[in-house]
Design a protein around this motif. Structure first.
Motif, PDB file in Angstrom:
ATOM      1  N   ARG A  55      28.520 107.292  -8.841  1.00 37.47           N
ATOM      2  CA  ARG A  55      27.500 107.717  -8.326  1.00 37.47           C
ATOM      3  C   ARG A  55      26.199 108.813  -7.998  1.00 37.47           C
ATOM      4  NH1 ARG A  55      30.858 109.816  -3.581  1.00 37.47           N
ATOM      5  NH2 ARG A  55      28.526 110.156  -2.301  1.00 37.47           N
ATOM      6  N   ILE A  56      26.507 109.165  -9.716  1.00 34.96           N
ATOM      7  CA  ILE A  56      24.971 109.946  -9.924  1.00 34.96           C
ATOM      8  C   ILE A  56      24.412 109.669 -11.015  1.00 34.96           C
ATOM      9  CG2 ILE A  56      24.879 112.228 -10.939  1.00 34.96           C
ATOM     10  CD1 ILE A  56      27.693 113.434 -10.495  1.00 34.96           C
ATOM     11  N   ASP A  57      23.096 109.989 -10.732  1.00 35.65           N
ATOM     12  CA  ASP A  57      22.217 109.310 -11.400  1.00 35.65           C
ATOM     13  C   ASP A  57      21.281 110.988 -12.012  1.00 35.65           C
ATOM     14  OD1 ASP A  57      20.281 107.466 -12.849  1.00 35.65           O
ATOM     15  OD2 ASP A  57      19.322 106.943 -12.064  1.00 35.65           O
ATOM     16  N   VAL A  58      21.099 110.912 -13.034  1.00 32.34           N
ATOM     17  CA  VAL A  58      20.411 112.056 -13.385  1.00 32.34           C
ATOM     18  C   VAL A  58      18.759 111.712 -13.947  1.00 32.34           C
ATOM     19  CG1 VAL A  58      19.989 113.979 -15.156  1.00 32.34           C
ATOM     20  CG2 VAL A  58      22.465 113.376 -13.732  1.00 32.34           C
ATOM     21  N   LEU A 107      31.926 101.921   3.187  1.00 25.78           N
ATOM     22  CA  LEU A 107      31.015 100.321   3.485  1.00 25.78           C
ATOM     23  C   LEU A 107      32.170  99.489   2.226  1.00 25.78           C
ATOM     24  CD1 LEU A 107      27.412 100.581   5.459  1.00 25.78           C
ATOM     25  CD2 LEU A 107      30.077 100.243   6.756  1.00 25.78           C
ATOM     26  N   GLN A 108      31.676  99.849   1.386  1.00 25.26           N
ATOM     27  CA  GLN A 108      31.603  98.796  -0.179  1.00 25.26           C
ATOM     28  C   GLN A 108      32.850  98.706   0.447  1.00 25.26           C
ATOM     29  OE1 GLN A 108      29.376 101.351  -0.172  1.00 25.26           O
ATOM     30  NE2 GLN A 108      27.884 100.678  -1.696  1.00 25.26           N
ATOM     31  N   LYS A 162      37.095  92.064  -1.582  1.00 30.24           N
ATOM     32  CA  LYS A 162      38.213  93.548  -1.498  1.00 30.24           C
ATOM     33  C   LYS A 162      38.907  92.534  -0.810  1.00 30.24           C
ATOM     34  CE  LYS A 162      39.792  98.548  -0.654  1.00 30.24           C
ATOM     35  NZ  LYS A 162      40.883  97.999  -2.146  1.00 30.24           N
ATOM     36  N   ARG A 163      38.098  92.311   0.394  1.00 31.62           N
ATOM     37  CA  ARG A 163      39.494  91.722   1.299  1.00 31.62           C
ATOM     38  C   ARG A 163      39.941  90.275   0.537  1.00 31.62           C
ATOM     39  NH1 ARG A 163      43.529  91.120   3.655  1.00 31.62           N
ATOM     40  NH2 ARG A 163      43.940  89.739   5.252  1.00 31.62           N
ATOM     41  N   TRP A 222      35.149 104.653  -3.642  1.00 25.14           N
ATOM     42  CA  TRP A 222      35.488 103.002  -3.946  1.00 25.14           C
ATOM     43  C   TRP A 222      35.042 102.344  -4.960  1.00 25.14           C
ATOM     44  CZ3 TRP A 222      33.888  98.230  -3.271  1.00 25.14           C
ATOM     45  CH2 TRP A 222      35.310  97.487  -3.983  1.00 25.14           C
ATOM     46  N   SER A 223      35.395 102.094  -5.676  1.00 21.92           N
ATOM     47  CA  SER A 223      35.382 100.588  -6.792  1.00 21.92           C
ATOM     48  C   SER A 223      36.508  99.418  -7.451  1.00 21.92           C
ATOM     49  CB  SER A 223      34.674 101.089  -7.507  1.00 21.92           C
ATOM     50  OG  SER A 223      35.358 101.603  -8.900  1.00 21.92           O
ATOM     51  N   MET A 224      35.899  98.658  -7.373  1.00 25.43           N
ATOM     52  CA  MET A 224      36.913  97.935  -7.603  1.00 25.43           C
ATOM     53  C   MET A 224      37.372  98.184  -8.832  1.00 25.43           C
ATOM     54  SD  MET A 224      38.597  95.199  -6.546  1.00 25.43           S
ATOM     55  CE  MET A 224      38.356  94.120  -5.378  1.00 25.43           C
TER      56      MET A 224
END
Length: 498
Positions: free
Chosen positions: A278-281, A298-299, A305-306, A475-477
């Protein structure tokens, strides 16, 4: 080995005397972190070579023997030379992609992502090259090589990571660190590093900027004494927490000086519980601006995911049906019906549902809860009792290996729960939540989650909340897949289950 203790401000002087009499030994320790990194990188390269080589060998054998492929007389001659090139290109792609960089080893999902992406790049690149030069390589071998090799490579990386974590937890492969900053921030960082020993960072000294030094870490000076402290203690690096320097430019100047002393510089920004994804420098006018993506709750409720939950739970129900039938029979034999225990839990957006489990306690367990509340061993809103007299003999075995939770697959299948997510909470617990804890309800609760693979019942309430909120926000898959893989090990070991 990571050491602990409490010294006064004279510790630096004593360390200097020790360094003066044993400078050669201290110098060798300075290079310890670099040596560890080179050994790990070399070992990982060798393991990848063996894994890809085995995949190539198996792919060649299967190409010869499977009736799926059209038989040819020259497949062995056709494949042998090309296999060596394919293996070399694959390893080269991993090297170019940074799969052997020390910072990507042993933590986070970036390592797996790098291996997967650059393996696919290697497959695409070699496939196009073979087509352009009109090399008649067996297509069956090519497909089998990467279809077998990529899963094997990811499995090998996971196995190596577990070995590294185990060695670090036992005090090996440690990176000795000095921690600089304000006293409270030093104490917080040192506590995290000691708790998560598998990270391999060992705090050996403090460089506080105030008069409130940590109680359990030797004080070896202030941030102005960094270079002398590194020489004296043989530290491999310095971790700068909040409050280390008054001016931003001091960090870059310190980085130049530490480079000459072969010590790594690590900065802890005031960003906590935010995943690297989630971080972009981005450098803007000489300033490294950190852009932080919004939380990913939300993702976590996406259709992808469902569908994953629906397919996964369906397959698991079919495979686990014989085991669930045997468990139901064992419960019935011990103390009769009911076999299932139904309890109201709070799910997505606060909606209540019936959560199913195999009954692991006596039938009147809920009625006997009040008389046991005074013996509660858990903090916060949870109730936990290690030797709960309500648990049956069969139930104790079921809880030991989390088999009592198998009926929750039905909750996953119906969409009330997910395979991975926060722990499903009781309505009475939710009623006592602080405002920030309610974010746990932004996603479906899970059969497993960070809370389970990180200690389960051994976790404090604060740690349980911290892990759940981290999952909700980041969250991430790929993280879901990693948690599912770690769950198997946690269940087999049974650590923290009671």
């Amino acid at each position: 080995m990571c050491t602990r203790g409490r010294h006064g401000m004279t510790a630096l002087k004593d360390a200097r005397l020790r360094a003066a009499s044993g400078g050669a030994h201290a110098s060798r320790r300075w290079n310890g972190a670099g040596t560890h990194s080179r050994v790990l990188a070399g070992s990982l390269l060798g393991a990848d070579l063996v894994t890809i080589g085995v995949a190539a060998l198996v792919a060649g054998l299967l190409r010869d023997r499977l009736t799926l492929f059209r038989p040819t007389l020259d497949v062995r001659e056709n494949v042998t030379g090309a296999a060596l090139i394919l293996v070399s290109v694959w390893l080269l792609a991993l090297l170019i992609g940074g799969a052997y960089r020390p910072r990507r080893m042993g933590v986070g999902t970036n390592e797996y992502t790098t291996v997967l992406v650059w393996s696919l790049i290697a497959a695409g690149t070699t496939g196009m090259a073979l087509y352009l030069v009109s090399y008649d390589l067996s297509r069956g071998f090519f497909v089998l090589l990467f279809a077998l090799g990529i899963p094997l490579l990811l499995t090998e990386r996971y196995t190596v990571r577990r070995v590294i974590h185990a060695l670090r937890a036992r005090g090996h492969l440690q990176t000795r660190l000095l921690v600089a900053g304000s006293g409270p921030h030093i104490a917080r960082v040192a506590a995290v590093l000691r708790r998560e020993r598998w990270l391999g960072y060992c705090p050996v000294g403090a460089l506080p900027t105030d008069e409130d030094p940590p109680d359990d870490l030797p004080v070896v000076g202030s941030p102005d004494d960094v270079l002398e402290a590194v020489r004296a203690t043989g530290a491999h690096g310095v971790l700068f927490a909040e409050g280390s320097f008054a001016k931003a430019g001091d960090f870059n100047e310190m980085a130049r000086q530490l480079k000459d002393h072969q010590a790594q510089m690590i900065v802890v920004p005031t960003l906590t519980d935010i995943a690297a994804e989630r971080i972009d420098v981005r450098p803007v006018a000489g300033m490294p601006l950190v852009f932080v993506d919004t939380p990913r709750a939300l993702q976590a409720g996406s259709w992808g995911k469902r569908i994953f939950d629906l397919v996964g739970s369906s397959v698991a129900i079919v495979l686990a049906s014989p085991l669930m039938l045997a468990i139901a029979l064992a419960i019935r034999i011990e103390d009769g019906a009911p076999v299932l225990f139904r309890q109201r839990r709070t799910g997505l957006k606060g909606q209540e549902f019936d959560c199913f489990k195999f009954r692991s306690m006596v039938v009147d367990a809920e009625a006997r809860l009040r008389e046991l509340e005074a013996r509660n061993e858990a903090a916060g809103v949870l109730f936990k009792l290690r030797d709960d007299p309500r648990i049956t003999k069969v139930g104790r075995l079921l809880r030991r290996f989390s088999l009592d939770e198998l009926p929750q697959l039905l909750n996953v299948w119906t969409g009330r729960m997910s395979l991975v997510g926060p722990r499903p909470a009781l309505p009475a617990e939710v009623a006592r939540y602080q405002q920030h804890v309610l974010r746990r309800l932004d996603v479906r609760p899970g059969m497993t989650g960070l809370w389970q693979v990180s200690g389960r019942s051994e976790l404090s309430w604060d740690d349980t909340v911290r892990y759940d909120l981290y999952y909700v926000d980041n969250w991430s898959m790929l993280q879901d897949l990693a948690i599912l893989a770690r769950t198997l090990g946690a269940v087999v070991r049974g650590r923290g289950a009671y």
